[in-house]
Design a protein around this motif. Structure first.
Motif, PDB file in Angstrom:
ATOM      1  N   LEU A  10       0.796  -1.236   0.000  1.00 14.56           N
ATOM      2  CA  LEU A  10       0.000   0.000   0.000  1.00 14.56           C
ATOM      3  C   LEU A  10       0.829   1.287   0.000  1.00 14.56           C
ATOM      4  N   LEU A  53     -10.476  -4.767   1.037  1.00 20.08           N
ATOM      5  CA  LEU A  53      -9.511  -3.811   0.500  1.00 20.08           C
ATOM      6  C   LEU A  53     -10.213  -2.818  -0.424  1.00 20.08           C
ATOM      7  N   ALA A  54     -11.124  -3.316  -1.243  1.00 19.00           N
ATOM      8  CA  ALA A  54     -11.845  -2.433  -2.172  1.00 19.00           C
ATOM      9  C   ALA A  54     -12.710  -1.433  -1.408  1.00 19.00           C
ATOM     10  N   ARG A  57     -10.131   1.091   0.496  1.00 20.91           N
ATOM     11  CA  ARG A  57      -8.902   1.393  -0.236  1.00 20.91           C
ATOM     12  C   ARG A  57      -8.522   2.865  -0.140  1.00 20.91           C
ATOM     13  N   THR A  61      -6.541   3.711  -5.718  1.00 23.37           N
ATOM     14  CA  THR A  61      -6.200   2.297  -5.833  1.00 23.37           C
ATOM     15  C   THR A  61      -7.457   1.477  -6.067  1.00 23.37           C
ATOM     16  N   SER A  62      -7.265   0.279  -6.568  1.00 23.09           N
ATOM     17  CA  SER A  62      -8.370  -0.666  -6.700  1.00 23.09           C
ATOM     18  C   SER A  62      -7.837  -2.049  -6.372  1.00 23.09           C
ATOM     19  N   SER A  63      -8.738  -2.972  -6.094  1.00 23.76           N
ATOM     20  CA  SER A  63      -8.323  -4.337  -5.812  1.00 23.76           C
ATOM     21  C   SER A  63      -9.250  -5.294  -6.544  1.00 23.76           C
TER      22      SER A  63
END
Length: 74
Positions: A10, A53-54, A57, A61-63
């Motif tokens: 991150l 995480l999404a 976030r 950022t993206s997951s």
């Protein structure tokens, strides 16, 4: 392991909207497997981690979670 790697990555993700975290799981986490409850639970955990995480976030950022099997049609 996946959570530790995501946390470590991150701080190094670019802040210009190109930061990506991609986790790899298996179909066992989506549909389960006969006789491998522990494996299915671990792979489902990867999906849950990715969704968390999404939802939480940092900006830019993206997951995503990749699985080698297509979801069953509904």
């Amino acid at each position: 392991m996946a959570e530790a790697l995501a946390r470590a990555a991150l701080p190094f993700l670019p802040e210009d909207g190109r930061g990506r975290i991609i986790n790899v799981t298996s179909s066992a986490g989506l549909v389960g497997t006969l006789g491998q409850v522990d494996h299915s639970a671990a792979k489902a955990g990867i999906v849950g981690l990715t969704e968390s995480l999404a939802a939480n976030r940092p900006a830019g950022t993206s997951s995503s979670a990749l699985s080698p099997r297509r979801p069953r049609p509904r």
